[in-house]
Design an enzyme around this catalytic site. Structure first.
Site, PDB file in Angstrom:
ATOM      1  N   HIS A 213       0.865  -1.188   0.000  1.00  0.00           N
ATOM      2  CA  HIS A 213       0.000   0.000   0.000  1.00  0.00           C
ATOM      3  C   HIS A 213       0.899   1.235   0.000  1.00  0.00           C
ATOM      4  CE1 HIS A 213       0.924   0.961   4.191  1.00  0.00           C
ATOM      5  NE2 HIS A 213       0.659  -0.290   4.519  1.00  0.00           N
ATOM      6  N   ASP A 340      -3.264 -19.015  12.666  1.00  0.00           N
ATOM      7  CA  ASP A 340      -2.121 -19.594  13.366  1.00  0.00           C
ATOM      8  C   ASP A 340      -2.153 -19.211  14.846  1.00  0.00           C
ATOM      9  OD1 ASP A 340       0.815 -19.752  14.290  1.00  0.00           O
ATOM     10  OD2 ASP A 340       0.870 -20.703  12.315  1.00  0.00           O
ATOM     11  N   SER A 355       2.511  -4.965   7.209  1.00  0.00           N
ATOM     12  CA  SER A 355       2.128  -4.686   5.824  1.00  0.00           C
ATOM     13  C   SER A 355       3.275  -5.043   4.883  1.00  0.00           C
ATOM     14  CB  SER A 355       1.797  -3.204   5.644  1.00  0.00           C
ATOM     15  OG  SER A 355       0.641  -2.868   6.354  1.00  0.00           O
TER      16      SER A 355
END
Length: 396
Positions: A213, A340, A355
């Protein structure tokens, strides 16, 4: 008898309408360009979950979509790509950027002889998020340079050149004068720094991709227009666990600010990109992986590679909940959920700083983690890898 015919016509019309709506929605989800590997046979392709438009015919560089294989509906560009292999990331990296010009992040009133007056720049129409590039025809290098040029002015009227939505504009502004000189009435920023996660390294071109992003300013939420930047080695020193309504965060440390591992030259909707100064290859992923384009990705089990402590990058299990339709690059391509137990225990799910963590499915890189849902820290978004490769210049 007549009522029965009317009922049959009504039911048939309703079914046709429903099927038409389903087909229209399916078509709207099919992008204008579909990328496929050269190794995949493309005489026909299934590019929709709609049973009415299965087994689409491939004609050279186009996919002909037909209803029931008979009625033409849409033509989509087919782009064949040589088999790509990337080294997956997953390691945290330091990021330092300098902006082109200076970014407007706030206004400041002026104390002049008439008393306190509104910011001259605001009064003239300068907006938060604008990037000031020149004053009186002279380029602005940074915040200090802007202040110096303002302090040297002998006239209250200036010509200001700036960028807004990537369009260059200019204005004539009458400054206000305080005791020690003229004032524009703006708060500006010329750099930013933080940590994120490396997504991939393409050895052949020495290109890297990270974040998934754009880097945006925290005050204006506008993407930085970068002049230059560096990728740095970094280490995670602590983790703030994510909770409902409160996103978590990785806190990191730059290991060497003087020596970068790569230069950053792009900040786009799909992430940050640039050229590495050395091979950026992790011990956990020291062999390159093939990539999967979105027509190969499926909902279900997958993994991410990410770093949440000093032990370095590790694989963690996730689930792809939903694949989202996109016609152009954007960081919200798929909805993912962390499953997980170890990662949930350490971070609560997805946290800031993760990210860019590559998403792996069937031993192929399919995308990267981009955002977390604030009220569901175990759920977030990922971006298709093809968007990142396109913005990186690795595919057209």
């Amino acid at each position: 008898m007549r009522k029965s015919k009317v009922k049959i016509v009504y039911i048939a019309s309703t079914l046709i309408l429903i099927l038409s709506i389903i087909t229209f929605l399916s078509l709207s989800k099919i992008p204008e360009t579909i990328y496929v590997s050269n190794s995949i046979e493309t005489s026909s392709m299934d590019i929709s979950s709609n049973f009415l438009i299965k087994n689409c015919e491939v004609n050279k560089d186009k996919i002909e979509i037909k209803l029931l294989g008979l009625i033409p509906l849409k033509s989509v560009k087919l782009s064949k790509v040589d088999d790509l292999e990337l080294y997956p990331g997953g390691n945290t990296v330091g990021i330092k950027l300098s902006t082109k010009g200076v970014l407007v992040v706030g206004y400041s009133d002026i104390n002049c002889e008439r008393g306190q007056v509104e910011s001259p720049a605001k009064r003239s129409g300068i907006q938060l998020g604008d990037v000031i590039t020149k004053i009186n025809g002279e380029e602005i290098e940074n915040s200090k340079d802007l202040l110096r040029k303002i302090n040297e002015l002998k006239d209250s009227k200036i010509s200001l050149q700036y960028l807004r939505n990537d369009v260059t504009q200019s204005k004539e502004i009458n400054l206000e004068k305080e005791e020690d000189g003229y004032r524009l009435g703006l708060w500006v920023r010329d750099s930013t720094a933080g940590i994120g996660t490396l997504t991939f390294y393409h050895k052949e071109s020495k290109t890297f991709g990270a974040l998934g992003h754009p880097i945006t300013d925290g005050d204006t939420n506008e993407p930085f227009i970068i002049k230059d930047g560096n990728l740095l080695d970094s280490s995670v020193i602590s983790v703030k666990k994510g909770e409902k309504g409160m996103p978590g965060e990785l806190k990191g440390l730059f290991l060497n600010e003087k020596v970068g591992i790569a230069t950053i030259n792009k900040n786009t909707e799909a992430g940050i990109f640039g050229v590495a100064n050395k091979n950026i290859i992790n011990k956990i992923s020291d062999k390159p992986l093939k990539i999967a384009f979105r027509n190969e990705i499926k909902e279900g089990k997958a993994q991410i590679i990410t770093t949440v402590d000093e032990s370095g990058p590790k694989y963690y299990d996730i689930e792809i909940i939903k694949l989202l339709p996109q016609d152009e690059p954007g960081p919200k391509s798929m909805l993912i959920k962390v499953t997980d137990e170890e990662l949930l225990e350490k971070t609560g799910g997805i946290v800031q700083g993760m990210s860019g963590s590559p998403i792996i499915q069937d031993n192929k890189i399919i995308g990267a983690v981009t955002h977390v849902l604030i009220n569901k820290p175990d759920v977030g978004y990922g971006i298709y890898i093809e968007w990142m490769l396109k913005d990186a210049g690795i595919i057209n």
